[in-house]
Design a protein around this motif. Sequence first.
Motif, PDB file in Angstrom:
ATOM      1  N   GLU A 146      56.290  20.507   8.845  1.00  0.00           N
ATOM      2  CA  GLU A 146      55.786  19.303   8.174  1.00  0.00           C
ATOM      3  C   GLU A 146      55.852  19.448   6.653  1.00  0.00           C
ATOM      4  O   GLU A 146      56.285  18.527   5.946  1.00  0.00           O
ATOM      5  N   ARG A 147      55.450  20.610   6.153  1.00  0.00           N
ATOM      6  CA  ARG A 147      55.497  20.836   4.699  1.00  0.00           C
ATOM      7  C   ARG A 147      56.936  20.873   4.193  1.00  0.00           C
ATOM      8  O   ARG A 147      57.230  20.350   3.117  1.00  0.00           O
ATOM      9  N   MET A 148      57.839  21.475   4.969  1.00  0.00           N
ATOM     10  CA  MET A 148      59.255  21.514   4.588  1.00  0.00           C
ATOM     11  C   MET A 148      59.802  20.083   4.510  1.00  0.00           C
ATOM     12  O   MET A 148      60.488  19.723   3.552  1.00  0.00           O
ATOM     13  N   ASN A 149      59.495  19.276   5.515  1.00  0.00           N
ATOM     14  CA  ASN A 149      59.931  17.870   5.508  1.00  0.00           C
ATOM     15  C   ASN A 149      59.411  17.142   4.275  1.00  0.00           C
ATOM     16  O   ASN A 149      60.143  16.371   3.650  1.00  0.00           O
ATOM     17  N   HIS A 150      58.156  17.365   3.955  1.00  0.00           N
ATOM     18  CA  HIS A 150      57.560  16.698   2.794  1.00  0.00           C
ATOM     19  C   HIS A 150      58.310  17.097   1.520  1.00  0.00           C
ATOM     20  O   HIS A 150      58.657  16.234   0.708  1.00  0.00           O
ATOM     21  N   ILE A 151      58.559  18.379   1.353  1.00  0.00           N
ATOM     22  CA  ILE A 151      59.295  18.841   0.167  1.00  0.00           C
ATOM     23  C   ILE A 151      60.676  18.209   0.130  1.00  0.00           C
ATOM     24  O   ILE A 151      61.103  17.694  -0.906  1.00  0.00           O
ATOM     25  N   LEU A 152      61.380  18.240   1.259  1.00  0.00           N
ATOM     26  CA  LEU A 152      62.742  17.684   1.300  1.00  0.00           C
ATOM     27  C   LEU A 152      62.763  16.190   1.020  1.00  0.00           C
ATOM     28  O   LEU A 152      63.699  15.684   0.399  1.00  0.00           O
ATOM     29  N   ASN A 153      61.738  15.478   1.445  1.00  0.00           N
ATOM     30  CA  ASN A 153      61.679  14.031   1.214  1.00  0.00           C
ATOM     31  C   ASN A 153      61.309  13.677  -0.218  1.00  0.00           C
ATOM     32  O   ASN A 153      61.667  12.604  -0.695  1.00  0.00           O
ATOM     33  N   GLU A 154      60.590  14.568  -0.908  1.00  0.00           N
ATOM     34  CA  GLU A 154      60.114  14.277  -2.257  1.00  0.00           C
ATOM     35  C   GLU A 154      60.946  14.932  -3.359  1.00  0.00           C
ATOM     36  O   GLU A 154      60.950  14.463  -4.491  1.00  0.00           O
ATOM     37  N   ALA A 155      61.625  16.008  -3.044  1.00  0.00           N
ATOM     38  CA  ALA A 155      62.313  16.806  -4.063  1.00  0.00           C
ATOM     39  C   ALA A 155      63.622  16.167  -4.513  1.00  0.00           C
ATOM     40  O   ALA A 155      64.301  15.512  -3.725  1.00  0.00           O
ATOM     41  N   PRO A 156      63.971  16.408  -5.767  1.00  0.00           N
ATOM     42  CA  PRO A 156      65.290  15.981  -6.222  1.00  0.00           C
ATOM     43  C   PRO A 156      66.382  16.677  -5.394  1.00  0.00           C
ATOM     44  O   PRO A 156      66.260  17.847  -5.052  1.00  0.00           O
ATOM     45  N   GLN A 157      67.408  15.929  -5.068  1.00  0.00           N
ATOM     46  CA  GLN A 157      68.509  16.423  -4.235  1.00  0.00           C
ATOM     47  C   GLN A 157      69.707  16.787  -5.100  1.00  0.00           C
ATOM     48  O   GLN A 157      69.873  16.212  -6.152  1.00  0.00           O
TER      49      GLN A 157
END
Length: 136
Positions: A78-89
Amino acid sequence: MVDIRRVTPDFAVAPQITEEDVEAIAAAGFKTLIANRPDGEGGVDQPRMGAIRVKAEALGLTFAALPFSGAPTPEIVERMNHILNEAPQPVLAYCRTGTRSVTAWALGHAGQGAADDIIEAAAGAGYDLSSLRDLL
């Protein structure tokens, strides 16, 4: 030189990186680093997250620390998903071999009906996640 393994256009994994690798990572266009390896797991010679974070942030990259050992728990996913959804790509996640990072990414897509696509993307980066098919 860092061994960057593209999983998708916006997500890649790598085995343990060093502070010196961060310039090449930034030059390759990555905007975010995720550290999935706990400090000290590899002994005293393992590069530390703090030094990598300082270098990454000095180069304008976002740095997220999400260290874990073994299989990712639902909370880690869940935390990984949150980071991936919020972080610059695009994002580069690293651990000892890259397996933990790609597994957390894959499990974040569980239940979306794309198990074969996830397994294929991981395989293209050199990781066999076929044993996770039932979870995906």
